[in-house]
Design a protein around this motif. Structure first.
Motif, PDB file in Angstrom:
ATOM      1  N   ALA A 117       2.565  12.113   8.879  1.00 58.41           N
ATOM      2  CA  ALA A 117       1.703  10.817   9.679  1.00 58.41           C
ATOM      3  C   ALA A 117       0.479  10.658   9.082  1.00 58.41           C
ATOM      4  N   VAL A 118      -0.426  11.916   8.987  1.00 56.01           N
ATOM      5  CA  VAL A 118      -1.993  12.014   8.375  1.00 56.01           C
ATOM      6  C   VAL A 118      -1.917  11.453   7.218  1.00 56.01           C
ATOM      7  N   GLU A 119      -0.960  11.869   6.296  1.00 53.17           N
ATOM      8  CA  GLU A 119      -0.874  11.151   4.904  1.00 53.17           C
ATOM      9  C   GLU A 119      -0.644   9.834   5.064  1.00 53.17           C
ATOM     10  N   VAL A 120       0.097   9.222   5.848  1.00 55.68           N
ATOM     11  CA  VAL A 120       0.220   7.593   5.907  1.00 55.68           C
ATOM     12  C   VAL A 120      -0.803   6.860   6.288  1.00 55.68           C
ATOM     13  N   VAL A 121      -1.342   7.582   7.432  1.00 51.60           N
ATOM     14  CA  VAL A 121      -2.706   6.870   7.794  1.00 51.60           C
ATOM     15  C   VAL A 121      -3.928   6.942   6.932  1.00 51.60           C
ATOM     16  N   GLU A 122      -3.900   7.969   5.957  1.00 56.92           N
ATOM     17  CA  GLU A 122      -5.186   8.178   4.864  1.00 56.92           C
ATOM     18  C   GLU A 122      -4.709   7.157   3.829  1.00 56.92           C
ATOM     19  N   ALA A 123      -3.602   6.990   3.340  1.00 61.43           N
ATOM     20  CA  ALA A 123      -3.097   6.093   2.465  1.00 61.43           C
ATOM     21  C   ALA A 123      -3.492   4.627   2.839  1.00 61.43           C
ATOM     22  N   LEU A 124      -3.035   4.371   4.155  1.00 66.26           N
ATOM     23  CA  LEU A 124      -3.442   2.973   4.619  1.00 66.26           C
ATOM     24  C   LEU A 124      -4.987   2.561   4.685  1.00 66.26           C
ATOM     25  N   LYS A 125      -5.787   3.637   5.291  1.00 63.70           N
ATOM     26  CA  LYS A 125      -7.119   3.725   5.399  1.00 63.70           C
ATOM     27  C   LYS A 125      -7.712   3.377   4.055  1.00 63.70           C
ATOM     28  N   ALA A 126      -7.217   3.831   2.945  1.00 64.54           N
ATOM     29  CA  ALA A 126      -7.878   3.934   1.609  1.00 64.54           C
ATOM     30  C   ALA A 126      -7.599   2.554   1.091  1.00 64.54           C
ATOM     31  N   THR A 138       0.874  -1.245  -0.050  1.00 61.82           N
ATOM     32  CA  THR A 138      -0.098   0.024  -0.112  1.00 61.82           C
ATOM     33  C   THR A 138       0.805   1.098  -0.014  1.00 61.82           C
ATOM     34  N   LEU A 139       1.655   1.377   0.826  1.00 64.20           N
ATOM     35  CA  LEU A 139       2.821   2.393   0.944  1.00 64.20           C
ATOM     36  C   LEU A 139       3.499   2.588  -0.491  1.00 64.20           C
ATOM     37  N   GLU A 140       4.203   1.710  -0.739  1.00 62.98           N
ATOM     38  CA  GLU A 140       4.482   1.470  -2.465  1.00 62.98           C
ATOM     39  C   GLU A 140       3.911   2.214  -3.377  1.00 62.98           C
ATOM     40  N   ALA A 141       2.483   1.875  -3.596  1.00 60.16           N
ATOM     41  CA  ALA A 141       1.444   2.231  -4.228  1.00 60.16           C
ATOM     42  C   ALA A 141       1.075   3.809  -3.974  1.00 60.16           C
ATOM     43  N   ALA A 142       1.293   4.421  -2.856  1.00 57.81           N
ATOM     44  CA  ALA A 142       1.222   5.699  -2.588  1.00 57.81           C
ATOM     45  C   ALA A 142       2.158   6.427  -2.863  1.00 57.81           C
TER      46      ALA A 142
END
Length: 318
Positions: A99-108, A66-70
């Motif tokens: 940190a907020v962007e990471v959380v949003e990327a994972l929640k997506a 997920t993080l790589e795709a983001a």
């Protein structure tokens, strides 16, 4: 003097070839470290650490995808304390939104999680960690030199420390060659390699010392060769069982300890080689001889032993 028994494998007969191989590996490793350097991990370069709490234990591989795709490139994902707590360490500098962007990327991606904390490690801390790590390795080698020098003899101390430095430099050279990440787990593996290689070297050195005092035939090369033959089965068994465990850690332990296991695998292989060839080679080069290891008799002890060895007078009359 009777003819010295020859062994099937003349380990010391290959010592010159082993010397060339060891010197070549050291030169190549030092050249790689000087030109390419090490690919330092976030522990040394600094970055942002984001702690996340999941509702259910997540698959770390899914988080990485997920993080790589983001669009994130340099990061480390690992469990932190429990299966539901995840620590994401990133090379990006801390900002209010990271940190907020990471959380949003994972929640997506469909995950249910909460942000626990976020912190930043500066590059100055990483530089200090590099210096402390190098100093720790040097102190470990110095302590080994002092211990072995006191436990055996100074020539044995030199023949124990230089192989340890040989092992560490080659492991670092391999990591530099392939660009593998060097982090605190690899540093811990290097310290473990020092302990493992030292243990193997001490076993061989103890048998060499014993044989120098016991054997009355053969030169130094023959006695060292005989000692290696007497300990080779133990060395192979120990290294083999250790490698089985390390290979299991590498293939089944997950990405978080892959480099740790990899460094230990290389270290065990190189350490086994150095305990047989580098250490013994150095003893021959330093000219270790029987006179260096013979315990001098205490004054007055020889006469006392002769007196004690005389049979009693009543036995002579029988």
């Amino acid at each position: 003097m009777s003819e010295v028994e020859k062994k099937p494998i003349d380990f010391m007969g290959f010592r010159k070839i082993a010397s060339v191989v060891s010197i070549a590996l050291i030169v190549i490793s030092v050249a790689l470290l000087a030109t390419r350097g090490l690919n330092y991990g976030l522990d040394f370069t600094g970055g942002t650490s984001v702690e996340l709490e999941y509702q259910q234990a997540p698959a770390l591989s899914n988080i990485r995808q997920t993080l790589e795709a983001a669009g994130y490139e340099q990061f480390v994902v690992q469990n932190f304390g429990s299966d539901t707590t995840v620590l994401v360490r990133m090379a990006e500098a801390e900002n209010d939104q990271l940190a907020v962007e990471v959380v949003e990327a994972l929640k997506a991606g469909g995950a249910e999680l909460d942000l626990v904390s976020s912190s930043f490690i500066g590059s100055q801390v990483g530089e200090q960690l590099k210096e402390d790590s190098g100093l720790g390795l040097l102190i470990a080698l110095a302590v080994v030199l002092i211990y072995v020098g006191m436990r055996f003899q100074f020539k044995f101390g030199i023949a124990a420390v230089l192989p340890l430095a040989h092992d560490v430099i080659i492991v670092l050279g391999v990591f530099s060659l392939f660009g593998w990440t060097f982090d605190l787990t690899v540093l811990a593996a290097l310290l473990a390699v020092i302990g493992y290689s030292l243990n193997d070297t001490i076993v061989v050195a103890d048998r060499i010392r014993e044989n120098f005092r016991k054997m009355r035939e053969g030169d130094s090369e023959h006695i060292i060769n005989e000692s290696i033959h007497q300990t080779i089965s133990r060395t192979i068994n120990t290294s083999g069982t250790t490698l089985v465990v390390l290979l299991a850690l590498y293939f089944l332990g997950g990405e978080a300890i892959n480099n740790f296991a990899l460094a230990l695998i290389i270290g065990v292989v190189v350490g086994t080689y150095s305990s047989i060839y580098v250490s013994a080679n150095l003893l021959v080069a330093l000219g270790v001889a029987r006179e260096d290891l013979i315990v001098p008799p205490k004054e007055g002890l020889a006469g006392q032993e002769e007196e004690e060895e005389q049979p009693p007078e009543w036995l002579n009359r029988m």
